[in-house]
Scaffold this motif. Structure first.
Motif, PDB file in Angstrom:
ATOM      1  N   LEU A   1      -6.710  -4.464   2.623  1.00  0.00           N
ATOM      2  CA  LEU A   1      -6.113  -5.462   1.741  1.00  0.00           C
ATOM      3  C   LEU A   1      -4.675  -5.085   1.393  1.00  0.00           C
ATOM      4  O   LEU A   1      -3.793  -5.949   1.336  1.00  0.00           O
ATOM      5  CB  LEU A   1      -6.966  -5.612   0.479  1.00  0.00           C
ATOM      6  CG  LEU A   1      -6.794  -6.883  -0.320  1.00  0.00           C
ATOM      7  CD1 LEU A   1      -6.984  -8.114   0.553  1.00  0.00           C
ATOM      8  CD2 LEU A   1      -7.748  -6.918  -1.487  1.00  0.00           C
ATOM      9  N   ASP A   2      -4.430  -3.800   1.196  1.00  0.00           N
ATOM     10  CA  ASP A   2      -3.067  -3.341   0.907  1.00  0.00           C
ATOM     11  C   ASP A   2      -2.123  -3.654   2.063  1.00  0.00           C
ATOM     12  O   ASP A   2      -0.993  -4.098   1.853  1.00  0.00           O
ATOM     13  CB  ASP A   2      -3.036  -1.834   0.632  1.00  0.00           C
ATOM     14  CG  ASP A   2      -3.608  -1.475  -0.721  1.00  0.00           C
ATOM     15  OD1 ASP A   2      -3.675  -2.368  -1.595  1.00  0.00           O
ATOM     16  OD2 ASP A   2      -3.979  -0.298  -0.909  1.00  0.00           O
ATOM     17  N   THR A   3      -2.588  -3.450   3.281  1.00  0.00           N
ATOM     18  CA  THR A   3      -1.769  -3.750   4.459  1.00  0.00           C
ATOM     19  C   THR A   3      -1.508  -5.245   4.562  1.00  0.00           C
ATOM     20  O   THR A   3      -0.382  -5.664   4.866  1.00  0.00           O
ATOM     21  CB  THR A   3      -2.452  -3.237   5.743  1.00  0.00           C
ATOM     22  OG1 THR A   3      -2.680  -1.827   5.617  1.00  0.00           O
ATOM     23  CG2 THR A   3      -1.602  -3.510   6.971  1.00  0.00           C
ATOM     24  N   LEU A   4      -2.515  -6.049   4.283  1.00  0.00           N
ATOM     25  CA  LEU A   4      -2.355  -7.500   4.329  1.00  0.00           C
ATOM     26  C   LEU A   4      -1.303  -7.956   3.318  1.00  0.00           C
ATOM     27  O   LEU A   4      -0.416  -8.752   3.642  1.00  0.00           O
ATOM     28  CB  LEU A   4      -3.686  -8.203   4.057  1.00  0.00           C
ATOM     29  CG  LEU A   4      -3.629  -9.728   4.010  1.00  0.00           C
ATOM     30  CD1 LEU A   4      -3.194 -10.298   5.349  1.00  0.00           C
ATOM     31  CD2 LEU A   4      -4.970 -10.286   3.587  1.00  0.00           C
ATOM     32  N   PHE A   5      -1.368  -7.427   2.099  1.00  0.00           N
ATOM     33  CA  PHE A   5      -0.387  -7.800   1.080  1.00  0.00           C
ATOM     34  C   PHE A   5       1.015  -7.322   1.464  1.00  0.00           C
ATOM     35  O   PHE A   5       1.999  -8.008   1.215  1.00  0.00           O
ATOM     36  CB  PHE A   5      -0.779  -7.271  -0.299  1.00  0.00           C
ATOM     37  CG  PHE A   5      -1.855  -8.091  -0.953  1.00  0.00           C
ATOM     38  CD1 PHE A   5      -1.695  -9.456  -1.119  1.00  0.00           C
ATOM     39  CD2 PHE A   5      -3.018  -7.499  -1.401  1.00  0.00           C
ATOM     40  CE1 PHE A   5      -2.679 -10.231  -1.719  1.00  0.00           C
ATOM     41  CE2 PHE A   5      -4.011  -8.261  -2.003  1.00  0.00           C
ATOM     42  CZ  PHE A   5      -3.841  -9.624  -2.158  1.00  0.00           C
TER      43      PHE A   5
END
Length: 102
Positions: A5-9
């Motif tokens: 999720l951090d990478t997506l954001f």
């Protein structure tokens, strides 16, 4: 390899930042006008992505600024679309109209 999720954001944040820079550069170079749909929609998408990323990270001043930017962008897009509809509704002058005006 799954995307976290951090990478997506982070990807969304970069996409929003790039959209904002592209819109600014295109207007600054005279390729787009400030009232063009391209400029307004690119700005709107950039602000939306930046607002999502800011909210996910709890950066509330940035969220507020981007929400204001989105409201302005939505209003600008509405004005662009309204102007396009008005132009398309105008009758196209014929040769006879031009002769009568002369």
């Amino acid at each position: 390899m799954p995307i976290t999720l951090d990478t997506l954001f982070m990807i969304l944040g970069w996409a929003g930042a790039i959209a904002g820079v592209v819109a600014y550069a295109m207007v600054s170079r005279g390729r787009w006008t400030p009232t063009s749909a391209h400029f307004q929609l690119t700005n709107l998408v950039g602000a939306g992505l930046m607002a999502i990323v800011a909210a996910a990270n709890g950066v509330w001043p940035s969220v507020a600024a981007n929400l204001v930017w989105i409201v302005i962008g939505v209003q600008a897009v509405r004005l662009v679309l309204r102007a396009r509809r008005a132009r398309s509704a105008e009758p196209v002058p014929t040769a006879a109209d031009v002769e009568l005006a002369a």
